[in-house]
Enzyme design. Structure first.
Site, mmCIF file in Angstrom:
data_model
loop_
_atom_site.group_PDB
_atom_site.id
_atom_site.type_symbol
_atom_site.label_atom_id
_atom_site.label_comp_id
_atom_site.label_asym_id
_atom_site.label_seq_id
_atom_site.Cartn_x
_atom_site.Cartn_y
_atom_site.Cartn_z
ATOM 1 N N PHE A 154 110.125 19.062 -52.121
ATOM 2 C CA PHE A 154 110.732 20.313 -51.656
ATOM 3 C C PHE A 154 111.797 20.084 -50.590
ATOM 4 O O PHE A 154 112.673 20.927 -50.390
ATOM 5 C CB PHE A 154 109.650 21.259 -51.100
ATOM 6 C CG PHE A 154 109.223 20.941 -49.689
ATOM 7 C CD1 PHE A 154 109.954 21.411 -48.601
ATOM 8 C CD2 PHE A 154 108.111 20.145 -49.429
ATOM 9 C CE1 PHE A 154 109.573 21.105 -47.295
ATOM 10 C CE2 PHE A 154 107.724 19.836 -48.131
ATOM 11 C CZ PHE A 154 108.464 20.319 -47.057
ATOM 12 N N LYS A 178 112.340 17.594 -62.827
ATOM 13 C CA LYS A 178 111.230 18.496 -62.477
ATOM 14 C C LYS A 178 111.326 18.709 -60.967
ATOM 15 O O LYS A 178 110.860 17.897 -60.176
ATOM 16 C CB LYS A 178 109.896 17.835 -62.852
ATOM 17 C CG LYS A 178 108.748 18.798 -63.137
ATOM 18 C CD LYS A 178 108.418 19.782 -62.042
ATOM 19 C CE LYS A 178 107.615 19.209 -60.910
ATOM 20 N NZ LYS A 178 107.473 20.151 -59.767
ATOM 21 N N GLU A 181 108.407 23.186 -57.004
ATOM 22 C CA GLU A 181 108.212 24.608 -57.305
ATOM 23 C C GLU A 181 108.448 25.495 -56.082
ATOM 24 O O GLU A 181 108.555 26.704 -56.200
ATOM 25 C CB GLU A 181 106.801 24.839 -57.881
ATOM 26 C CG GLU A 181 105.640 24.429 -56.978
ATOM 27 C CD GLU A 181 105.255 22.948 -57.100
ATOM 28 O OE1 GLU A 181 106.155 22.085 -57.101
ATOM 29 O OE2 GLU A 181 104.046 22.659 -57.162
ATOM 30 N N SER A 231 105.043 12.848 -51.645
ATOM 31 C CA SER A 231 104.053 12.298 -50.715
ATOM 32 C C SER A 231 103.411 11.036 -51.299
ATOM 33 O O SER A 231 103.402 10.830 -52.520
ATOM 34 C CB SER A 231 102.986 13.354 -50.429
ATOM 35 O OG SER A 231 102.381 13.738 -51.642
ATOM 36 N N CYS A 286 111.981 12.803 -44.804
ATOM 37 C CA CYS A 286 111.225 11.549 -44.920
ATOM 38 C C CYS A 286 111.788 10.497 -43.979
ATOM 39 O O CYS A 286 111.162 9.485 -43.720
ATOM 40 C CB CYS A 286 111.261 11.038 -46.342
ATOM 41 S SG CYS A 286 112.903 10.547 -46.833
ATOM 42 N N GLU A 386 101.111 11.623 -41.553
ATOM 43 C CA GLU A 386 102.482 12.126 -41.674
ATOM 44 C C GLU A 386 102.417 13.644 -41.474
ATOM 45 O O GLU A 386 101.861 14.359 -42.311
ATOM 46 C CB GLU A 386 103.065 11.815 -43.059
ATOM 47 C CG GLU A 386 104.495 12.306 -43.175
ATOM 48 C CD GLU A 386 105.100 12.180 -44.572
ATOM 49 O OE1 GLU A 386 104.360 12.298 -45.565
ATOM 50 O OE2 GLU A 386 106.325 11.973 -44.658
#
Ligand code: NAD
Length: 504
Positions: A154, A178, A181, A231, A286, A386
């Site tokens: 995301f 993909k 969402e 992740s 990240c 994290e």
């Protein structure tokens, strides 16, 4: 409820919008208001197969199209993107929450990968050896794989997909993207841009959904490679499942990035960079700095300078010129806030508390202000996990060696930065540190598109990093051709030879 019913639907894409008969539907929320802004389809296996099949059909012809044809489409795509990037940035801010300037930065960094891919004719050049044996020559080439899958997180709905699909497409593959969402609309905007740029239908497709869509991609025999970013637990899962299905995989995972500040560093600059890299994009990067390692006697002054700057940041709606926006969902906001509770309970010193921020934005947004902890120790949860939010932890150590040991003991190895005035220390650090991307007086060392992006250890599964020449290798496979053209008048055949052929 009313908003849900009137919100636009984000569909799949096969060259045109595609809706599967048995698709599920989920709300997409604007994190700055808490209100539903769209509804996204979630594919079942049948829809996934239909999208993959469209890509498979398109891949055959696209893979044989000329380099000139492909690069012309790439250049048109680049020009359209450059001219209209504000539109894409606005979509990102609406669904992700990051501030507009940051969203624009994301698009620009993605565009660099498109520009790199425009050079594909040069990148795909093979090698040639004349006369390896009498009358025998050898050349090598790289060919497309066919259909490749890109599964993205995301936090960079445009840039992370663009790390992969421009190179994959330029190299002659068809892509199934993909997206996350949580912020799916950027993918459809990009798909429409490809159509406008003249890309044949099916070469860039989008499959919306969740784990069902991901698993369908991982299992489908026509999908030859998977580029995943997300992740660490899901990265490992994707790596194992796709690998078991015989695919090549690059699966980029999570991170816990350290910024080490030595006593001889410019503390003013270090404080500026710590705040920018710790709280930019509300820490949902990240490559965000989440741990600041203060070495030696500078810690008190450095923490005071960081705290000062942190208190001056404006949290709020990303369309209003604020410094940091909301977190992506209410659940994520609450999770990050629970880490702040846990840090306090564990005895870390809470220097700036962002749990009840003053906000320039709607009361329904998922707000959390920048938070600074001092005296964090490596066994605390705020160090080991994290957090992926605007929480910066300061760990104090006595020496350079202690700092390096701390960084190297961490299970992640995505990015790291060293702030110093010493070239010798910087040089030693480059050698000593077990991390994939290193910054010297640079807090967020995201490589340019012509280098490759990737971490070490639990930050990446697979042996290819993203984009750059690693990307070109990942999306192509090598072939070596050995040819013999002899003149029978000069060199008549000597009859069958059963011994293993030797070069002469
Ligand atoms: P995520 O792992 O939850 O989701 C990533 C993708 O996997 C999404 O498309 C999602 O739909 C899918 N997914 C989620 N759960 C799944 C499951 N159980 N099975 C199959 N697919 C599943 O990650 P996120 O929350 O979207 O993104 C944040 C994470 O991504 C952070 O950990 C961050 O560090 C990481 N990240 C890493 C990099 C990198 O370059 N290493 C870059 C950006 C983000």
């Amino acid at each position: 409820m009313l908003a849900t019913m009137t919100a636009p639907t984000v569909s799949h894409w096969t060259g045109v919008p595609y809706v599967g008969a048995a698709d599920r539907v989920e709300d997409v929320t604007n994190p700055a208001t808490g209100r539903v802004s769209a509804r996204v389809l979630h594919a079942g296996v049948e829809t996934a197969n239909a999208v993959i099949s469209a890509a498979e059909t398109a891949a055959r012809e696209w893979g044989r199209s000329s380099l000139t044809t492909r690069t012309r489409v790439l250049f048109r795509f680049r020009e359209l993107l450059d001219a209209r990037k504000e539109e894409l940035a606005a979509i990102i801010t609406r669904e992700h929450g990051k501030v507009l300037a940051d969203a624009l930065g994301e698009v620009s960094r993605g565009q660099e990968a498109v520009e790199f891919a425009c050079g594909i004719p040069h990148l795909l050049k093979g090698s040639y050896s004349e006369g390896v044996s009498t009358g025998v020559d050898v050349h090598s080439k790289r060919q497309p794989l066919g259909v490749v899958g890109v599964i993205s997180p995301f936090n960079f709905p445009a840039m992370v997909p663009m790390w992969f699909f421009p190179i994959a497409i330029a190299a002659g593959n068809a892509v199934v993207l993909k997206p996350s969402e949580k912020d799916p609309s950027a993918s459809i905007w990009l798909a429409e841009l490809w159509r406008e740029a003249g890309l044949p239908a099916g070469v860039f497709t989008v499959l919306q959904g969740d784990k069902v869509a991901v698993d369908a991609l991982l299992d489908h025999p026509a999908v030859k490679a998977i580029s995943f970013v997300g992740s660490t637990p899901i990265a490992r899962y994707v790596y194992e499942r796709a690998g078991a299905c015989g695919k090549r995989v690059q699966a980029l995972g999570g991170a816990k990035n350290h910024m080490v500040v030595l006593p001889d560093a410019d503390l003013d600059a270090a404080a500026d960079h710590a705040v920018g890299a710790g709280f930019g994009s509300a820490g949902e990067r990240c490559m965000a700095v989440s741990v600041l390692v203060a070495v030696g006697s500078i810690a008190d002054q450095l923490v005071a300078e960081i705290a000062d700057r942190t208190r001056g940041l404006r949290t709020g709606d990303g369309t209003r010129g604020t410094d940091l926006g909301p977190l992506v969902t209410r659940a994520h906001r609450d999770r990050v806030a629970s880490f702040v509770d846990a840090g306090e309970a564990a005895g870390a010193k809470l220097v700036v508390d962002g749990r009840a921020p003053q906000v320039d934005g709607d009361a329904g947004g998922f707000w959390l202000g920048p938070t600074l902890f001092d005296h964090v120790t490596p066994e605390m949860e705020i160090y080991t996990e994290e957090i992926f939010g605007p929480v910066l932890s300061v760990v104090r150590v006595g020496t350079y060696d202690e700092a390096v040991r701390l960084v190297n003991a961490n299970p992640y190895g995505n990015g790291v930065a060293l702030f110093t005035g010493s070239g010798a220390a910087a040089r030693a650090f480059e050698l000593d540190v077990e991390v994939g991307m290193v910054g010297i007086n640079v807090p967020v060392p995201v490589p340019m598109a012509y280098y490759s992006f990737g971490g070490w250890k639990q930050s990446l599964y697979g042996d290819h990093h993203a984009h750059g020449t690693d990307g070109v290798r990942f999306f192509t496979r090598g072939k070596v051709v050995t040819t013999r053209w002899t003149d029978p008048a000069v060199q008549p055949g000597g009859g069958p030879e059963l011994a293993f052929p030797q070069n002469r």
